[in-house]
Structures are given as C-alpha cells and as structure tokens.
Design a protein around this motif. Structure first.
Motif, PDB file in Angstrom:
ATOM      1  N   ALA A 264       0.794  -1.048   0.102  1.00 48.66           N
ATOM      2  CA  ALA A 264      -0.015  -0.093  -0.019  1.00 48.66           C
ATOM      3  C   ALA A 264       0.865   1.213   0.152  1.00 48.66           C
ATOM      4  O   ALA A 264       0.540   2.396  -0.886  1.00 48.66           O
ATOM      5  N   VAL A 265       1.907   1.194   0.734  1.00 47.73           N
ATOM      6  CA  VAL A 265       2.571   2.366   0.847  1.00 47.73           C
ATOM      7  C   VAL A 265       3.661   2.568  -0.521  1.00 47.73           C
ATOM      8  O   VAL A 265       3.705   3.791  -0.941  1.00 47.73           O
ATOM      9  N   ALA A 266       3.821   1.432  -1.123  1.00 44.25           N
ATOM     10  CA  ALA A 266       4.725   1.567  -2.329  1.00 44.25           C
ATOM     11  C   ALA A 266       3.639   2.127  -3.467  1.00 44.25           C
ATOM     12  O   ALA A 266       4.054   2.930  -4.168  1.00 44.25           O
ATOM     13  N   GLU A 267       2.305   1.572  -3.256  1.00 41.15           N
ATOM     14  CA  GLU A 267       1.286   2.386  -4.565  1.00 41.15           C
ATOM     15  C   GLU A 267       1.118   3.700  -4.250  1.00 41.15           C
ATOM     16  O   GLU A 267       0.955   4.568  -5.280  1.00 41.15           O
ATOM     17  N   LEU A 268       1.045   4.033  -2.983  1.00 45.50           N
ATOM     18  CA  LEU A 268       0.592   5.391  -2.523  1.00 45.50           C
ATOM     19  C   LEU A 268       1.933   6.310  -3.104  1.00 45.50           C
ATOM     20  O   LEU A 268       1.600   7.476  -3.612  1.00 45.50           O
ATOM     21  N   LEU A 269       3.132   5.973  -2.873  1.00 41.55           N
ATOM     22  CA  LEU A 269       4.248   6.613  -2.921  1.00 41.55           C
ATOM     23  C   LEU A 269       4.800   6.702  -4.626  1.00 41.55           C
ATOM     24  O   LEU A 269       5.883   7.294  -4.802  1.00 41.55           O
ATOM     25  N   GLN A 270       4.097   5.515  -5.297  1.00 42.95           N
ATOM     26  CA  GLN A 270       4.372   5.306  -6.492  1.00 42.95           C
ATOM     27  C   GLN A 270       5.994   5.077  -6.706  1.00 42.95           C
ATOM     28  O   GLN A 270       6.903   5.710  -7.371  1.00 42.95           O
ATOM     29  N   ILE A 271       6.332   4.075  -5.727  1.00 46.26           N
ATOM     30  CA  ILE A 271       7.688   3.650  -5.940  1.00 46.26           C
ATOM     31  C   ILE A 271       7.865   1.753  -6.179  1.00 46.26           C
ATOM     32  O   ILE A 271       6.676   1.413  -5.547  1.00 46.26           O
ATOM     33  N   PRO A 272       8.647   1.355  -6.740  1.00 50.22           N
ATOM     34  CA  PRO A 272       8.941   0.065  -6.619  1.00 50.22           C
ATOM     35  C   PRO A 272       8.568  -0.742  -5.132  1.00 50.22           C
ATOM     36  O   PRO A 272       9.317  -0.082  -4.220  1.00 50.22           O
TER      37      PRO A 272
END
Lengths: 566, 566
Positions: A264-272
């Motif tokens: 969820a964090v990666a998706e929010l931050l748009q990072i791998p």
C-alpha cells in the motif's frame, strides 16, 4: 495381453472426492478402486504400472549394492519403546492388540526392526558397510487421507537402511544411493529434482528429497537454471546482493494515513515495492527484536529461528509493540527505537539505500532512509528471507527458479541415534565395541504412479512415459468380426511386436473405434497401431504416438523402425 | 552374486523352540530371523528362495488366465459383517481400530474384498468368466504360532478368486486351476499329492488340498499306488470287501476277564486282530446306536456323522451304556441287545464270518459269531472307518498307501454363498440379474519354502530342488589371497556360468574350506565347484552335486555339460 482376456474397466464418472488430476484419471482409467478411506485396490491395469516402477527401483537398488530382504509389517511395541517412538510417532502409527493383548503396530517405517536385525546379525566391522532394502506395504494412519494413492494410508514403499563404521563411509554410500535415485527417476522418464531438505524431527545430518515436478505439487522448490542445485524454498539460501549504493535522498517523513502494508505504501508513493522494508517484531531470549526484510520478500521463520537467541522466538503482541515502539503495527520501523532493541536485517535490506520504513508513528512512514546515517548499521545481518525466482543460485551458477514438486523419495544420513538407542554395536578392528552410523533411503513406490500422472497427462487422459506404461504399444482392430483377415493381421502384428520385445496389447474387445480409442488414450498407451480393412488393402497401419496430435499411415518396415524394433 | 558382497550369516546354535527340521535349518542357514511370536524377517538368503516360489506361482497363474491385482491388506469391518464373518471368523482375525475409532482387520483372506470389487466392477455376463489373483502378505492371529514360517502369523499367500455364470463353467476353471497347481509343484521339484478335501465350514462343493509329502506332515493322506487318487485319510472311501465267507464255527462265550480291547482279546485267544469287532456306542437322533468296525480299524467320525440321524451324534455315557446293554464298556457287542438299538456295521464288518464281539457281560466275549444266524443282518451297512494301508483304492486302481503331507495349497468351489450375502449380481444374456458362482484358490507361498525343506534335507542341511535353490551353483575359491591365479580362474568361471544362464554365486569370502563347504551344504546349493591351486594345475575343477556323496574332478567342458550349459 489380449484385452478381451484382461479386466479393463474405464468409467466416465469420477467421484466428487477426487480433487486432483491423478486421482481422477486413475479412477477413470480403472487403475484403482477405493475400498475405504485411504485404502485402494490396485486393479490389474494399475498393478501393471505399479510393478514397472517396482522393477526399476529393485534393479537400481541391486545395482547400488543394496541387498533385498523382507521384514514383517507387524512390529512389536517393545522395539518402538526402545527408541521412544511408540509415543512420539503420533497418530499415524496404527496400533493393534493381538489375541494375547500384546501391542503391535502396522509398520509405517522400519528403523527399529532393521536396527534390531542389525544388532543380532552384525558382529564385526568386517560385515560393514552393508545396505539392506525391502519393497513392502506400509501403513500410516493419515488424519486426512486424500488424493487417492498420493496420500493413502496403505501404500507400497521401498525402504533401505545402511550401516557404516564411520561418517565418511556413510557419506560415500549416501552418494551412491543419491545417484541410484537419480537413475531410477531418469529411467522412469520423469522430470525430477533432488532437493536439500531439512532433516526435521528425524535427526542426523545430510538429507535430500526427490521431487517429481508438477504444478500440483504440495512443495515449492527453488532450483538453479544452470546447475543441479535445488532446495525447498524454505531452505534455499538467499545470497547477499553485491554492495550497497550511496545515499542520494534525505530522510523525511511522509503521511500514509491508511497504508499499513509495504504494498500500500509503495502504491501511494509510486515507488517499486523493493524500495520498502518490512519490520517484523518478535520476542527472543534477549527480548524485543525487529527483523527486517525487503517489502517484496517474505520472512523465513526456519532461518530466523536458527539465529542466536531466537531458537524459540515468538511474534510480539500488539501490547508489547505499543509499549516498546510507541506505535501500532503497520507503521513500525528501525529508526530511532530504544537502544535495547536488536535490529536484524536481511542481507538484502542491509544492501539497501534510500529505503522506506514505518515511522513508529501511526499514519506515517519515513522515506530516503540510509544505514549508518539515519540509523546505526544493523546489529546482525543474516539470511532471514525466502528465496524468490530470479535470485542468484547459492552455488554460484545461474539464477533460481521456483517450481512445484511432489516428494517421492527421501534419503537421510541418520547418524547413530537409532543404533545408540537400541544398543547396536559391532567389534571394530581393535576389538572394541563401536556403534555404527546409519543411512536410510525411502521411495514411495505407489506415490510415484500418481506423481507421474500429475506430470504426464492431457485432456484425453494419461500420457505415460514409456517405462511406466501398462503396455508400450497397443494394436487396435477395427471390426474384427466383420473381416477375419483384419483380425488375423492384427493378431500377427501383436505377436510379432511382443516377440520383438515391444510389450504390446491387442485390443480385440470389438468396441467401436470411438470408444476403443478413448479408452486407449485414457489409459495412456504410448504407441497405438490401428489395423483396418482399408489400411490392410493399402498395406499400411495407422500409427499414432500418444503425445503427438496426428496419425500416420506407415508400412510395416517403417512402423517397426518407429517402434524401435531391432 | 559375490558372497563377500552378500549378507550370508549361518549359525551353529538353534533356539530350543525350533521343533521341526525346516524351522531349525532355516534358522541355522540364516534364511529367517524371528522378530516376535509368529513374525519372521526373511533375510536376503531366505528372500531369494521365497521369490523363486513366488515367480513360479505367478507364471503359472498368468498361464492359467488369472489376472493379477492387489487388494489392501487392511479391510473394513462393514464388509465382514455382510457375510457374518466379523464374528464367525474367530480369534485368528486381527482386529484393529484406526484413529477415528473405525474397525478394520488385517486380512487373513480376501473373499469379502474381492466380492465387493466384483459387485462394483462386473456388470454383465460378458465380463465372465474372470479369475483374479494376488500375491500378498496376510495375517492370521494363530493361538499358538510355531514351526517358524510353517505356521507363522504373518505370511505370504497367493489367493485367487474366479467368477462364473454357471456351475459347469466353475467346474471348468476349477480344473484349469487344479492343473496349474500341479504344474507349480512339479516345476518347484516337489513330491506332492492333490487330495480330496472336506470343504468344512467354508461351504461350496468340490475342494482339493495340495500337500507336499513329508514324514513330518500334520496330515495323513491315503493315495493309490497306481493312480492319481489321493484323499485325506479322513475322507478316503473304504470299499466293501468282496462277499462274506460261510460260517464254520458255532457261537460260544469265552472268558476274557481283563480283556477290554480287541487287541487284548485277540492276544488272549491267539487270533488275528481282524477277526475281532469293535462296538462303539453313540447317541443319535433316534437314540442308542451301536457302530461296528473291525478290530484293526478305527472309526471315522466324519463318515459316521454323515449317516441319517447322526448329524449331531455324541458318544454314549457309561450310564447310558449300562442301562441299555447291561454291561460296562469293554465287553459290548451287537448280539442280543434290545430291539430298539440300531446296529450300523462298517462294510468290512458286514463281510465277516466267525467273528469275535463283546458278550454284553463283564469279563466275557462271544466267539464264532455270524450274521443272520446269531444276530440279525445289520440295520445299516456303511463306510464308517478310516482307510488303512493296503486297502483297495476307491477309484479301482491299485491299493492305498498312507503318507504324511503338509498342506500348501487349497482350491474350493465356493458356490454362491459370498455373492449372495453381498448382493453381487451381473446381467445375464436375458437382461436379468444373475448371481455368479465363485471359486477360490490359495497357495501358502512362504509355507512352501518350509515344506520343501521338510521334504529335502539331510544331515548336513538343505538339499534344495534346483528351482528353489537360492543359487543353482556356487564357485568356491580356496585361498584366493594366496594365489591370484586361483581367484582369477574362479571369477572367470563364475562369470561364464552366469552368462550361460546358470545362476551362480562366488564364495569369495576367504573362509577355510571346512567352514565354507559346511555353509554351502547347509544352505543347499545344488552344484558346488571348487577352484584350487592343485586343480588349476591339473586343469580341473572339483565338482559335487549336493545330493551326491562324492566329488569328481572335471575339466571345464565336462563340467559345463554336467551343469547343463548349452
């Protein structure tokens, strides 16, 4: 074999309880019939296949210098008490009282009996090394028998046991058996892998499982794409990545109000995902420990438990986490916690720069975190994750892939546990009592049949490897009663092929072609030859390889060559 | 097989519990080892013999059109309740509860399981006839296991079951199996007899037992000296003698104060025993019966019980005898008793004249008694005695001899009992449900090994028939380490013989000749070839046939011929 004289009994329906394809196909083909839960009758068709596996196993055991014997299936309680397994073995041990109220079990394995045999038969080091084996019906009272003969209660097993004066000799024979197992599965025509295995409760040192590869397998296996390396994913080592990149970002806090997982964090931050780090809170002997793995990895509990002080670790409770880190789960991280908390980083995490962790504050994560700058270097760097496809192979050759497998063999270096518990000794060269070290080597003979089907089938049925097929070839007769010349030609071909060493059946049941061909495809005969009036007139036979899509019309010379007749 | 690589372990001592020669020799030769009461491990040596028997049985079953399959050894209680045998089978049935508290048994036989299989698999008369068989470990919880594998609890058995639409077809297959059994025992090199048997509790009609002939056998068998006729002595018919001689003596009473047996009376009177008559008092449905057999004969209780009104007869008590005949036992006879007493005379007795019977008066017998003059002709003349050696064979060919045998096979016409009890039917040609009639055919595979030893042994050990020997030949090396040329010559011969199809072992254990030869004689290898320095120098091998007394020095050509090398 003329099929009119054989009991072939295929069926279209399959009981709902057959969940996996091998179970379904064995029932449809009429290879097995259920007698009761976990108990199967091997029909004539099924037994032919079972015996082929048995024969290959026997030949390779003999070739490996193992000596066949046969121990009773019923074993006295007293022996199992000597090793403590009468109680320890658990519910799989089928216990039975005889008419004199003495207790026995239906042997699920024979370590106790062979060690008893050895202590009576082996007196001198000169009798060592020796490897005994048997091929025998065993019983394990599975709590949930299923998948037909794949997890039956009564099953056919090859079990071998070796005795050695020293560990080096055990190693040598272990290697001999390892190679024999490879030859067995190769000869049976199966795709397989020998994988490193955890010896678990059995003790001893080296151990390999042999898996038939199939998508439906219960076990996940990591194997190298360019070497023999293979291991259960739980045991495969994850190597350390090469070096750590330099820090490029400053650490800063970001708002992640509902983001409690790395995904969820990666998706929010748009990072791998592989830029995030998962923090797992556990309690070890020394108290609170934060174990870190990369967001795209999973923690390996077996590896973690092998670290100092974590032999009996447990997950931390929410209360313990709140008290120690001041935050609730979902936002945990290694930055700035109390000094008495041990941080263990997976090798991959230790190699990261500019990564993302929880901020130990509800609704926040830290971005651009770097070791040695924003937090101390980890107290311990270790391999604590499961390998994934694409990881470098631990033997340095190629990269790992993950496949699924069905365990059909298992070899162990047992060591001296059984011999010591049962007082089995031999005189060594100096006349002193020496306890032999043991190996044990099992193969699930009946299980191989099911595993082979899991690996070899298509929409029409089983596609046996040649060595396991009930017959290598079948001669099908179209309308034998209508045209005696066809029946005669088929009969002649059937006899010629058998005389030439091609094990051939004659389908003289007089079925219509559709039903006959469906049966033959279902039971998986590798080579089908059809004799018909039309073919006879043209001087050809219709030939089809089970795994090929097309039939061909061949004259007898070409057909013989195709079948490998010499 | 090089014996240095084989686990051969003979011993000099034999446990006291080994009562019979086969048990002793199997232990001494190291063919079996006891695990627990009635449970034996087959060592590598023993298993080689067991497998040879198994192979011959399998080949002959296949040749007889029987189809091999494999049923579970563990069988659910429910099936045994359908036939009522869960209770009726008695204490030999080893019952066991699984982890879910369901009851099972370790199969002592498989009528229930095969009938269950048949009712699921056989739908049409077109699938009949069919004969299934298996070679499998079975368990019977013997109350007194003994004699090693002769009466073990766990044993290897071949059991076959056939299904037929009508009795004529069952008869036909029964004959096929009868002939197959004959071929099996002939191929194994055993002296045997097929004997008529009482079907006993199993029901059905025809039944034959196959006995290996041996003095130590538990069963007495009557067989013709000039035909195939053989039967258990209990069942063999005693034919009527030809006619009755005329009376020559007057009846008169003689004093026999202490002579209560025919033997004692004959001795006192100085007459042959076959001039006396034994009177046996029994109680049948109609009351008191006097059964008469000749003094040198014994009454056959099975035959007696087959007569009208005697199905449940019992011996009369002393009080009943005293009340009815006015005398105590020892002086009973058929002359002058009350009219309501039925006199049944054995055929031999009915043909006697001038015979001796008790006078129904303590201390007296009657001499010169004659039928029709001194007493009425017997109410019933029947065959009620056991046959003895010298009796005419019931088939009219030759005379009977009595031998002892070990039952190793048994074939039955079961009839429809099982199929009816379990609701097994097929559609007949008219589309109606028909209950098949069944045959069952058993062979005690492991028992054959012991029986063969009972028949084939001498003071030095086992003298195997060639087909059962662990190896047909053995090459013994004298002093292999001293002279490499001897070892090489032995090795070459060993390999040549195996290549020529003579299954040969190489005794390269380096034992002294005495120990080596003792082992080889004990384990019974038919052909022994000794390679020695002296023989090598002379260009000869020392050859000895196990059953021959003398060794011969033969050159290789003669040796090859002697061994049957082609």
């Amino acid at each position: 074999m003329r099929l009119s004289q054989f009991h072939l009994h295929t069926s279209k329906e399959v009981p709902a309880e057959a969940e996996i394809i091998s179970h379904k196909l064995m029932l449809k083909a009429g290879m097995i019939r259920k007698l009761a839960s976990g108990l199967y009758t091997w029909t004539p068709l099924g037994l032919r296949v079972l015996r082929k596996v048995e024969r290959v196993v026997r030949e390779e055991m003999d070739a490996a210098g193992a000596i066949e014997m046969l121990m009773p299936s019923v074993q006295p309680r007293e022996l199992w008490e000597e090793t403590g397994r009468w109680e320890k073995f658990g519910g799989q041990l089928l216990k039975v009282q005889d008419r004199k109220d003495a207790w026995y079990c239906y042997g699920p394995t024979h370590e106790e009996v062979i060690t008893d045999f050895a202590r009576n038969e082996l007196a001198s080091y000169k009798q060592l090394p020796v490897t005994f084996y048997q091929i025998q019906t065993k019983f394990r009272d599975e709590i949930r028998p299923r998948f037909g003969v794949m997890r039956a209660r009564e099953f056919l097993m090859k079990d071998a046991y070796s005795f050695h004066l020293d560990d080096a000799d055990l190693d040598r024979q272990y290697r001999v058996m390892y190679d024999a197992y490879g030859r067995i599965f190769t000869r049976l025509g199966l795709r397989f892998r020998a994988v490193f295995a955890d010896t678990g409760a059995i003790g001893g040192s080296a151990s390999h499982e042999f898996h038939v590869l199939a998508d439906s397998g219960e076990d996940a296996i990591a194997f190298s794409d360019s070497s023999d390396y293979a291991a259960n994913t739980e045991l495969a080592e994850a190597l350390a990545p090469a070096g750590r990149a330099a820090a490029t970002q400053a650490m800063h806090k970001v708002e992640t109000p509902y983001q409690r997982t790395c995904e969820a964090v990666a998706e929010l931050l748009q990072i791998p995902l592989d830029r995030t780090v998962k923090s797992i809170a556990v309690i070890g002997e020394q108290g609170f420990v934060l174990a870190l793995v990369r967001g795209d990895h999973t923690i390996n509990e077996i590896k973690l438990a092998k670290l100092p002080g974590l032999g009996n670790y447990r997950m931390a409770t929410e209360a313990e986490i709140l008290e120690t880190l001041g935050s609730e789960p979902g936002f945990l991280g290694p930055v700035g916690p109390r000094n008495d908390i041990q941080v263990i980083a997976d090798r991959s995490v230790a190699a990261m720069a500019d990564f993302v962790v929880g901020a130990n504050e509800k609704g926040f994560h830290l971005v651009g975190v770097n070791w040695g700058r924003d937090l101390p270097e980890p107290a311990l760097v270790a391999d604590i994750r499961n390998v994934v496809a694409g990881d470098p192979s631990p033997d340095g050759a190629g990269t790992l892939d993950i496949t699924r497998g069905i365990e059909v063999g298992h070899i162990f270096q047992l060591g001296r546990n059984y011999a010591e518990a049962m007082g089995c000794t031999v005189q060594d060269a100096n006349g002193k009592a020496a306890t032999p070290t043991m190996g044990c080597y099992g193969i699930g003979v009946s299980r191989i049949v099911a595993a082979a089907i899991e690996q070899n089938h298509d929409d029409n049925g089983i596609t046996w490897p040649e060595a396991m097929a009930p017959w290598q070839a079948v001669v099908c007769v179209i309308n034998p009663k209508k045209d005696p010349a066809v029946a005669e030609a088929a009969d002649a071909l059937y006899r010629q092929l058998n005389a030439a060493g091609i094990e051939t059946a004659l389908d003289d049941r007089g079925l219509r072609p559709g039903s006959m061909f469906a049966d033959i495809e279902l039971i998986g005969i590798p080579h089908r030859i059809v004799v018909s009036e039309r073919g006879l007139a043209a001087g050809t036979f219709e030939y089809r390889q089970r795994r090929a899509g097309e039939s061909e019309n061949l004259d007898q010379v070409t057909l013989s060559a195709r079948l490998g007749v010499k």
